[in-house]
Design a protein around this motif. Structure first.
Motif, PDB file in Angstrom:
ATOM      1  N   PHE A 101       0.835  -1.211   0.000  1.00 15.33           N
ATOM      2  CA  PHE A 101       0.000   0.000   0.000  1.00 15.33           C
ATOM      3  C   PHE A 101       0.866   1.257   0.000  1.00 15.33           C
ATOM      4  N   GLN A 156       2.642   2.940  -3.034  1.00 18.43           N
ATOM      5  CA  GLN A 156       1.819   3.824  -3.883  1.00 18.43           C
ATOM      6  C   GLN A 156       1.979   5.295  -3.514  1.00 18.43           C
ATOM      7  N   GLN A 157       2.491   5.540  -2.307  1.00 21.10           N
ATOM      8  CA  GLN A 157       2.580   6.933  -1.832  1.00 21.10           C
ATOM      9  C   GLN A 157       3.890   7.609  -2.218  1.00 21.10           C
ATOM     10  N   ARG A 164      13.112  14.516  -1.380  1.00 18.95           N
ATOM     11  CA  ARG A 164      14.214  13.780  -0.744  1.00 18.95           C
ATOM     12  C   ARG A 164      13.763  13.203   0.597  1.00 18.95           C
ATOM     13  N   LEU A 209      13.970  12.365   4.575  1.00 17.49           N
ATOM     14  CA  LEU A 209      14.645  12.901   5.758  1.00 17.49           C
ATOM     15  C   LEU A 209      15.852  12.000   6.046  1.00 17.49           C
ATOM     16  N   SER A 266      10.556  17.713  13.536  1.00 21.89           N
ATOM     17  CA  SER A 266       9.210  17.492  13.016  1.00 21.89           C
ATOM     18  C   SER A 266       8.560  16.358  13.819  1.00 21.89           C
ATOM     19  N   ILE A 267       7.255  16.383  13.943  1.00 20.71           N
ATOM     20  CA  ILE A 267       6.543  15.266  14.580  1.00 20.71           C
ATOM     21  C   ILE A 267       5.392  14.856  13.668  1.00 20.71           C
ATOM     22  N   ASN A 303      -2.087   2.679   6.739  1.00 16.55           N
ATOM     23  CA  ASN A 303      -1.487   2.901   8.046  1.00 16.55           C
ATOM     24  C   ASN A 303      -2.537   2.929   9.156  1.00 16.55           C
ATOM     25  N   SER A 327      -5.796  16.656   9.058  1.00 15.31           N
ATOM     26  CA  SER A 327      -4.608  15.801   9.067  1.00 15.31           C
ATOM     27  C   SER A 327      -4.850  14.511   8.295  1.00 15.31           C
ATOM     28  N   SER A 328      -3.753  13.837   7.997  1.00  7.34           N
ATOM     29  CA  SER A 328      -3.776  12.638   7.174  1.00  7.34           C
ATOM     30  C   SER A 328      -3.245  11.453   7.966  1.00  7.34           C
ATOM     31  N   PRO A 329      -3.517  10.238   7.494  1.00 11.46           N
ATOM     32  CA  PRO A 329      -2.838   9.077   8.079  1.00 11.46           C
ATOM     33  C   PRO A 329      -1.324   9.237   7.936  1.00 11.46           C
ATOM     34  N   TYR A 333       4.761  10.237   2.723  1.00 12.66           N
ATOM     35  CA  TYR A 333       4.892  11.690   2.619  1.00 12.66           C
ATOM     36  C   TYR A 333       5.365  12.337   3.925  1.00 12.66           C
ATOM     37  N   VAL A 384       9.463  12.492   3.825  1.00 12.74           N
ATOM     38  CA  VAL A 384      10.208  13.174   2.765  1.00 12.74           C
ATOM     39  C   VAL A 384      10.020  14.677   2.928  1.00 12.74           C
ATOM     40  N   LYS A 385      10.843  15.421   2.222  1.00  7.40           N
ATOM     41  CA  LYS A 385      10.680  16.867   2.203  1.00  7.40           C
ATOM     42  C   LYS A 385      11.018  17.330   0.798  1.00  7.40           C
ATOM     43  N   LYS A 386      10.570  18.514   0.470  1.00  6.28           N
ATOM     44  CA  LYS A 386      10.717  19.007  -0.894  1.00  6.28           C
ATOM     45  C   LYS A 386      11.621  20.234  -0.946  1.00  6.28           C
TER      46      LYS A 386
END
Lengths: 420, 420
Positions: free
Chosen positions: B89, B92-93, B113, B115, B221-222, B359, B371-373, B377, B380-382
């Motif tokens: 699963f 796919q993200q 990229r 973390l 980050s949390i 998740n 907020s999301s599960p 994502y 990673v950071k952009k």
């Protein structure tokens, strides 16, 4: 600018980055009072902090129409140009929902939906920031946020800066309120009689605003806790020091706490650059601010090699990185940490601040190690979708029961057993 | 379970959701002391809170090998099955970096990229949560995080639960430390002699852990600040009440603060369901916890129509939503807010907790509105990439200068003028 030549000194400079001063006690009091006294407290604090008595918090339709009259046609065109380019870039960030059927009877998916509402904070006072309106409202709009609210402190005459109003209107902002500071963040998070609460708060602000955002985080979502702005410029022998100095000073004029730093290949170039910075500094409108920033936080580091430069950049994780070396693309893969990377001599940070397309809201103070530029992804959220048929559930029931029992959650095991 | 029939009562129940108790003062002290005394403080607090004296914080290779001997082959197989489905699963993200050239001489992009490091907190004490190890470590691994650290409180004998160790090893966790509570979060955020700091902290925990995560947020980050777990089950006349009751009780057994609630089409069904819940409750291993949760936080609401049910769900924004109506897919488009949606009679929450694939770390307490599960994502950071040629910069220079002057940042305008 301080010239430094040893790695140890560079590491110390990176660690010395300024951070927001502690104002938490004051901010907590403001948030508690806004929760309690709502609009009345907003009006009272506006009188106290912004020095202006207003009757109505919300900006009227007429005030927005009037603002268009106050904005020059060249500024209007510039805002429209910027909007189009920012939109074009951010459209690329749209995420699609997806569904998969990885095996028979198993249907999984991820639904992407916009947040129902978002609040944008725009600083006010002496300056106005229409570019920040564009950078916050456009990604929210592209994400599909239905209710976009903007708050900004009123000017001394009780109005909101015309450029800010026009930028907000161009982007389809739905509601605009004349309130600033921690009290605006409290109102956006918890609501008052006039201001319905929002689900996410974005936008820059002073130490009070940053602290308020941290305190309301969890109750609502926030973009990031922004520190002072920064640029790091990586140069080589062929870099035009006139350009480099101008970009360092553009950064320095933001704020006395801003950091402008530069990596150069030799002590000679360091000295020449320092001289050029001082020369250009004297010509600036915002000389006092820029001078203070350069003196306190500016530094030029002499680096031995490309790999040393890359190590320093990755340790620094600068908000803005300009690579002005001869072949800037060559090192791109090795840069792990930066908010935005500007390549070549004709991509100054000021380009990205206004019209290049990517967002100018970027992670500061090294948080580019774990944070991203503001984007469309900040205004959506995901929901997982799970559907198993009876057969498919049967197929995995042993594994579920085994894991549930291991975790002593036998009621979970029972929820499977009752079905199989 | 309380049966409620008016919309007003339902709204009150939603507002009454339990939230974490305030433990901030204690947590602040713990964080400050860990920063100061580092490993010594971690060992002292482990003695105090976990009642065990340990010499070494890090779990050794031998301890991990030993753990494999303690885990049954059926549990090992279940963990491997779960891992495979969760991986499938989350693959796919994955997000790709992209570059565009929207007009001549304009090169823009977004670099994605991983973390560099992530820390996973796993609660310990009497129970063990190998599933939570899988749910946190797998997305971090897929994102490409190079250093994945796990902390969990030691058991009374000074070891870490074998299932947790094996799950961590299966997922390629790099370092495991025996430390729990707010002190573990402080160590992950700021580092000690033994534990290098990480950039992001994820994973569930009690009120102390949640508070510590909130306090270190910004420095690292949390994932989210998790409240008590919740399920909302939407039923109609054909729903099997045996299934519904079992799922409500599976939720209730988590924790006395957990919320299990249900939307039903009639008072008769509400009463029948309540009876079935009470019947099944008596058969539970964790009856005491489940009973307390059901009595304090459980509710069944009689709803008049499908649209009323959807309104309630969107207001509640439940962590888990089970739709057990005849045609669950029909209403999917109207559900705006939920962490995960389980469709049909054979997709109980327990399926999603362990092996379905998505998740199980989901937004609680209504935060599914924004907020999301947990996902790839989160790890990673952009970075934005900007390159303009001299001609392309020339083309936009008027707009930049206009906007910079409007914002009184004339040094920005100068950075453009110096080039054109």
């Amino acid at each position: 600018m301080q010239i430094i030549t040893t790695r140890n000194q560079i590491t110390k400079r990176i660690a010395r980055r300024t951070s927001a001063s502690p104002v938490e006690k004051t901010v907590r009091t403001i948030i508690d009072r806004v929760k309690k006294f709502q609009d009345a407290e907003l009006l009272a604090l506006t009188e106290r902090f912004d020095g202006v008595t207003i009757q109505t918090l919300q900006v009227s339709k007429q005030e927005i129409l009037d603002a268009y009259q106050k904005v020059s046609s060249s500024l209007l065109q510039a805002m429209k140009d910027a909007k189009e380019r920012i939109q074009r870039f951010h459209e690329q960030q749209k995420e699609e929902s997806w569904r998969i059927e990885p095996e028979e009877g198993v249907y999984l998916g991820q639904q992407v939906r916009p947040l129902a509402s978002a609040g944008i904070y725009i600083p006010g006072g002496k300056a106005s920031y229409p570019s920040t309106v564009l950078m916050n409202a456009i990604p929210a709009k592209i994400a599909g946020v239905k209710r976009i609210v903007l708050t900004t402190p009123p000017q001394a005459d009780g109005t909101v800066n015309a450029a800010v109003l026009v930028a907000a209107d161009l982007c389809g902002v739905d509601e605009i309120y004349k309130v600033g500071g921690a009290q605006a963040i409290a109102a956006l998070a918890y609501g008052t009689e006039s201001i319905q609460p929002v689900l996410k708060i974005t936008g820059p602000g002073n130490a009070y605003v940053a602290c308020a955002k941290k305190l309301v985080f969890g109750d609502v979502s926030i973009d990031m806790i922004a520190g002072p702005s920064e640029v790091c410029i990586w140069t080589d022998e062929q870099s035009d020091l006139k350009f480099v100095a101008a970009d360092l000073l553009a950064q320095a004029e933001h704020d006395e706490d801003a950091t402008a730093c530069c990596l150069v290949p030799s002590i000679q170039i360091a000295e020449a650059l320092s001289t050029e910075v001082n020369r250009q500094l004297e010509l600036m409108d915002r000389m006092d601010i820029a001078k203070k920033s350069i003196q306190t936080n500016g530094w030029i580091a002499v680096v031995e090699s490309e790999s040393e430069a890359i190590d320093i950049i990755n340790e620094l994780a600068p908000e803005h990185l300009e690579i002005m070396t001869a072949n800037p693309e060559n090192s791109l893969d090795d840069i792990e940490n930066a908010g935005a990377i500007f390549l070549g001599a004709y991509s100054p940070e000021a380009l990205g601040d206004y019209v290049a397309g990517p967002n100018h809201t970027l992670p500061t103070s090294g948080t580019a190690k774990f944070s991203s530029p503001l984007g469309v992804y900040d205004f959506v959220k995901k929901t997982s979708i799970i559907r198993y048929t009876e057969n498919a559930l049967e197929h995995v029931s042993d594994a579920i029961i085994e894991l549930a029992n291991t975790e002593q959650l036998t009621g979970h095991a029972q929820a499977i057993r009752v079905r199989t």
